[in-house]
Design a protein around this motif. Structure first.
Motif, short mmCIF file in Angstrom:
data_model
loop_
_atom_site.label_atom_id
_atom_site.label_comp_id
_atom_site.label_asym_id
_atom_site.label_seq_id
_atom_site.Cartn_x
_atom_site.Cartn_y
_atom_site.Cartn_z
N ASP A 257 38.04 60.00 43.84
CA ASP A 257 39.18 59.70 43.14
C ASP A 257 39.44 58.00 43.39
O ASP A 257 39.78 57.27 42.60
N THR A 258 39.42 57.44 44.85
CA THR A 258 39.78 56.30 45.03
C THR A 258 38.54 55.27 44.95
O THR A 258 38.81 54.37 44.24
N VAL A 259 37.22 55.93 44.91
CA VAL A 259 36.14 55.10 44.33
C VAL A 259 36.35 54.93 42.99
O VAL A 259 36.01 53.87 42.44
N ASP A 260 36.53 55.93 42.23
CA ASP A 260 36.50 55.82 40.70
C ASP A 260 37.68 54.95 40.08
O ASP A 260 37.53 54.04 39.19
N ALA A 261 38.92 55.16 40.84
CA ALA A 261 39.85 53.91 40.70
C ALA A 261 39.64 52.46 40.77
O ALA A 261 39.90 51.56 40.29
N TRP A 262 38.97 52.11 41.88
CA TRP A 262 38.33 51.12 42.46
C TRP A 262 37.42 50.45 41.30
O TRP A 262 37.55 49.10 41.06
N HIS A 263 36.48 51.34 40.85
CA HIS A 263 35.42 50.88 39.73
C HIS A 263 36.31 50.33 38.59
O HIS A 263 35.79 49.64 37.83
N ASP A 264 37.52 51.20 38.11
CA ASP A 264 38.17 50.90 36.87
C ASP A 264 38.70 49.52 37.36
O ASP A 264 38.78 48.53 36.34
N ALA A 265 39.10 49.09 38.48
CA ALA A 265 39.78 47.93 38.89
C ALA A 265 38.74 46.84 38.80
O ALA A 265 39.09 45.68 38.13
N ILE A 266 37.48 47.04 39.25
CA ILE A 266 36.44 46.25 39.10
C ILE A 266 36.11 45.70 37.67
O ILE A 266 35.90 44.73 37.27
N ALA A 267 35.80 46.80 36.82
CA ALA A 267 35.64 46.66 35.43
C ALA A 267 36.82 45.76 34.75
O ALA A 267 36.31 44.98 34.04
N ALA A 268 37.98 46.05 35.21
CA ALA A 268 38.96 45.09 34.56
C ALA A 268 38.74 43.73 34.84
O ALA A 268 39.06 42.72 33.93
N ALA A 269 38.59 43.56 36.24
CA ALA A 269 38.28 42.05 36.92
C ALA A 269 37.21 41.59 35.99
O ALA A 269 37.16 40.00 35.59
N TRP A 270 35.96 42.11 35.92
CA TRP A 270 34.86 41.45 35.06
C TRP A 270 35.62 41.37 33.84
O TRP A 270 35.06 40.01 33.09
N SER A 271 35.99 41.83 33.03
CA SER A 271 36.55 41.85 31.73
C SER A 271 37.43 40.74 31.55
O SER A 271 37.11 39.86 30.73
N ALA A 272 38.39 40.51 32.61
CA ALA A 272 39.28 39.32 32.49
C ALA A 272 38.27 38.21 32.68
O ALA A 272 38.73 37.22 31.96
N GLN A 273 37.39 38.01 33.27
CA GLN A 273 36.64 36.79 33.59
C GLN A 273 35.69 36.50 32.44
O GLN A 273 35.60 35.26 31.97
N ILE A 274 35.17 37.51 31.59
CA ILE A 274 34.56 37.43 30.45
C ILE A 274 35.45 36.88 29.45
O ILE A 274 34.96 35.83 28.79
N ALA A 275 36.75 37.30 29.32
CA ALA A 275 37.46 36.75 28.31
C ALA A 275 37.86 35.36 28.43
O ALA A 275 38.00 34.59 27.57
N VAL A 276 37.81 35.13 29.81
CA VAL A 276 38.21 33.64 29.92
C VAL A 276 37.33 32.57 29.80
O VAL A 276 37.36 31.48 29.15
N HIS A 277 36.01 32.99 30.49
CA HIS A 277 34.80 32.23 30.47
C HIS A 277 33.75 31.98 29.62
O HIS A 277 32.88 31.34 29.48
N LEU A 278 33.73 33.56 28.90
CA LEU A 278 32.62 33.65 27.93
C LEU A 278 33.37 34.48 26.56
O LEU A 278 33.12 35.18 26.04
N PRO A 279 34.38 33.61 25.92
CA PRO A 279 35.10 34.34 24.96
C PRO A 279 34.16 34.41 23.46
O PRO A 279 34.36 35.31 22.82
N ASP A 280 33.28 33.69 23.50
CA ASP A 280 32.43 33.64 22.31
C ASP A 280 30.91 34.35 22.64
O ASP A 280 29.90 34.34 21.88
N GLY A 281 31.03 35.08 23.59
CA GLY A 281 29.75 35.77 24.00
C GLY A 281 28.83 34.84 25.06
O GLY A 281 29.08 33.57 25.28
#
Length: 254
Positions: free
Chosen positions: A77-101
């Protein structure tokens, strides 16, 4: 569309990068480097050193704070939650730095296919609707570097090899039908649960780096030396990456 390259970088020695890895890094618009706290600052420094060594073009490098896994609770459960948090961090960085792909690269220790969760985290982004195309650039694994450093074959003659974790070795003991056991992700000398008679160990830490440390011998004799060295190295550097191979004595190798 985001093209994501998961690039295996072995254990941090730039000499161990494949030509394909170098090409992929130079083709990226952005490389994300995770920060894992001051105690593990050497890890991001190693990634930065690799980038300095091989990048020849305008690839941007951005560091981000890596979420910390909760050490308590159910492991899965803790690893699953951790992976969710990492995915959210990746997504946030993509939105800021590669907004157009564009093309994003992540530098993965060893190889993305062996005891690494980058592919599972990328699947979370795809499941969440992010247009993501994934490519894996394979890298040398710590397992390969360990056998090379000790100049030994991985398998006994016609023998089975089991690759497992320290947590599973401690919980389950020696895997059935295996002459050779490779143990990764061991947080604390799980080999101490085994009856050492008749077992040899080949251990390595910081493989491929200037700090590389190796031990080999009968488990009963070498285990205390490994435990003491491991504790000292961890205290000195604030982190340690180690791996070991266990083999039953008398198994022919080839």
């Amino acid at each position: 569309m985001i093209d994501l390259d998961l690039i295996g970088i072995a254990t941090g020695n730039p000499d161990h990068l494949t030509a394909q890895a170098v090409q992929a890094m130079n083709s990226a618009d952005l490389i994300l480097l995770p920060r894992k706290g001051e105690a593990k600052s050497d890890l991001i420094d190693l990634r930065r050193a690799i980038c300095t060594r091989v990048l020849t073009g305008p690839t941007r490098i951005v560091a981000f704070d890596m979420p910390v896994r909760d050490a308590g609770g159910d492991y899965a459960d803790t690893v699953d939650a951790w992976h969710d948090a990492i995915a959210a961090a990746w997504s946030a960085q993509i939105a800021v730095h590669l907004p157009d792909g564009g093309r994003l690269a992540l530098l993965v220790w060893g190889d993305p296919a062996l005891y690494d969760s980058s592919l599972r985290i990328a699947e979370r982004l795809q499941a969440g609707g992010l247009p993501l195309r994934v490519r894996v650039v394979p890298g040398l694994t710590s397992l390969q570097l360990l056998t090379a450093a000790h100049a030994i074959p991985l398998n006994a003659l016609a023998g089975a090899v089991t690759i497992t974790t320290g947590r599973l070795l401690r919980a389950c003991g020696w895997p059935d039908a295996a002459d050779t056991v490779v143990v990764m992700l061991d947080s604390g000398c799980a080999f101490d649960v085994l009856e050492p008679h008749g077992i040899s160990i080949w251990w390595g830490a910081y493989l491929g780096m200037a700090e590389e440390t190796l031990f080999h011998g009968p488990l009963a004799t070498v285990a205390p030396r490994i435990a003491a060295a491991r504790a000292a190295l961890r205290a000195r550097h604030g982190w340690i990456m180690d791996i070991y191979l266990l083999r039953k004595d008398g198994a022919d190798v080839a």
